[in-house]
Scaffold this motif. Structure first.
Motif, mmCIF file in Angstrom:
data_model
loop_
_atom_site.group_PDB
_atom_site.id
_atom_site.type_symbol
_atom_site.label_atom_id
_atom_site.label_comp_id
_atom_site.label_asym_id
_atom_site.label_seq_id
_atom_site.Cartn_x
_atom_site.Cartn_y
_atom_site.Cartn_z
ATOM 1 N N ILE A 243 -1.829 -7.967 -6.881
ATOM 2 C CA ILE A 243 -2.105 -8.762 -5.449
ATOM 3 C C ILE A 243 -2.782 -7.298 -4.316
ATOM 4 N N GLU A 244 -3.222 -8.193 -3.148
ATOM 5 C CA GLU A 244 -3.960 -7.141 -2.705
ATOM 6 C C GLU A 244 -2.984 -6.319 -1.060
ATOM 7 N N SER A 245 -3.576 -5.712 -0.819
ATOM 8 C CA SER A 245 -2.740 -4.528 -0.577
ATOM 9 C C SER A 245 -2.994 -4.205 1.287
ATOM 10 N N THR A 246 -2.449 -4.753 2.165
ATOM 11 C CA THR A 246 -2.963 -4.677 3.770
ATOM 12 C C THR A 246 -3.676 -3.958 4.103
ATOM 13 N N LEU A 247 -3.404 -2.459 3.764
ATOM 14 C CA LEU A 247 -3.718 -1.130 3.583
ATOM 15 C C LEU A 247 -3.335 -0.784 4.883
ATOM 16 N N ASP A 248 -2.237 -0.762 5.053
ATOM 17 C CA ASP A 248 -1.601 -0.341 6.244
ATOM 18 C C ASP A 248 -0.768 0.749 5.467
ATOM 19 N N GLY A 249 0.020 2.341 6.273
ATOM 20 C CA GLY A 249 0.329 3.299 5.685
ATOM 21 C C GLY A 249 0.870 4.263 6.226
ATOM 22 N N GLU A 250 1.167 4.968 5.651
ATOM 23 C CA GLU A 250 1.845 6.874 6.330
ATOM 24 C C GLU A 250 1.368 8.000 5.352
ATOM 25 N N VAL A 251 0.073 8.772 5.673
ATOM 26 C CA VAL A 251 -0.084 9.635 5.106
ATOM 27 C C VAL A 251 1.150 10.828 4.701
ATOM 28 N N MET A 252 1.400 10.948 3.396
ATOM 29 C CA MET A 252 2.706 12.360 2.950
ATOM 30 C C MET A 252 1.976 13.832 1.949
#
Length: 323
Positions: A243-252
């Motif tokens: 699947i294609e990622s939206t590239l939304d995320g958070e720093v871990m």
């Protein structure tokens, strides 16, 4: 150094072989579920033996265990070292002596761990360390220097050996680059190290070249996984799509690579583990902000961008407020 000076220097250097860096001492905290959970979340390790108490109770062990690769974690000094500095010991003394003699470069070359026994919540991990060996002077691509290797031995509160870790470091005299090289228009401009593309991950990099970040998905159990690999870690199926990622995320987790400067890369790049909205983690760069502005939990959004004339990479920017 003259031959006489080098011999005197090496006599002092090799006297450190076999010297104890630290005697057996306990970690400040016992092995605990919280640190195990944090570590496995960042690593993306879903082995139920580590965090699922109900599953572990039915296993042959009857309890959860700490991931063996966490062995070195428990005895770390902690954040206070960043402000107070590390206490002097034979290893720091040896490193300072090398630095004073011009061996200012440092490069960790490899780590080897061996595991003998598992640790579980409630156990206390002890560590003891020696300087195990120092090489003869070597001529390397980085410059002339010496490899030294420390040997750390880990045990529990009963004295049972949990494992060992060998950490090898090169201390070297950095080679000077000719000043004229920067002005030589015949030299090719350095680029980033090209990504290794093989049978199992070539498709992923080809998608990045087209401006997309894909996440591998098991078509049998629908589990997402990254980085790409041939088999599902949950059901061991070899069938998959993506699947294609939206590239939304958070720093871990994040760090700044300040030294040494690597040709072809920007100065002081911020390298981070990003948890994508789809649930998988990716290691990438955070750009568009200062290192001091980055924090754990920071919302980011990614773009696939051309970072040099040969390379497309996903990079992550701070998400817009309210976005």
């Amino acid at each position: 150094m003259t031959p006489e000076e080098q011999k005197a220097f090496e006599d002092k250097l090799y006297a450190y072989v076999g010297v104890e860096v630290c005697s057996r001492k306990p970690a400040k905290d016992a092995v605990n579920e919280t640190m195990i959970r944090h570590w496995t979340e960042v690593m993306g390790d879903n082995n139920p033996a580590y965090t699922d108490a109900q599953w572990a109770a039915q296993s042959r062990r009857g309890k959860t265990i700490a991931p063996p690769a966490m062995m070195y974690v428990w005895n770390q000094e902690g954040y206070s070292v960043a402000s107070t500095g590390r206490a002097s010991d034979p290893q720091t003394d040896m490193v300072e002596m090398l630095t004073e003699h011009g061996f200012t470069g440092v490069l960790g070359t490899n780590v080897k761990q061996e595991y003998f026994k598992e640790a579980s919540p409630g156990d206390t991990v002890y560590v003891e360390m020696v300087i195990d060996n120092i090489s003869e002077r070597k001529a390397t691509a980085r410059g002339a220097g010496y490899f030294f290797e420390t040997l750390a031995t880990f045990s529990d509160q009963n004295g049972d050996k949990l494992g060992t870790q060998r950490f090898r470091v090169l201390k070297f005299i950095p080679q000077e680059q000719p000043a004229a090289a920067a002005a030589d228009d015949k030299l090719e401009v350095p680029t980033r190290i090209p990504s290794p593309r093989g049978h199992d991950n070539g498709w992923w990099w080809n998608a990045v070249d087209e401006g997309k970040v894909l996440i591998q998905r098991c078509t049998d159990c629908q589990t997402l996984r990254h980085p790409p690999r041939p088999m599902c870690g949950e059901c061991q199926s070899m069938a998959w799509d993506s699947i294609e990622s939206t590239l939304d995320g958070e720093v871990m987790s994040f760090t700044c690579l300040r030294h040494p400067k690597i040709p072809g890369y920007p100065a002081d790049p911020i390298c981070a583990v990003i948890k994508l909205a789809e649930g998988t983690n990716i290691v990438s760069n955070v750009v568009g902000c200062d290192f001091e502005d980055v924090h754990i939990g920071m919302k980011v959004t990614g773009k696939v961008e051309q970072v040099d004339e040969k390379t497309m990479l996903p990079q992550f920017y701070p998400a817009q407020a309210g976005a």
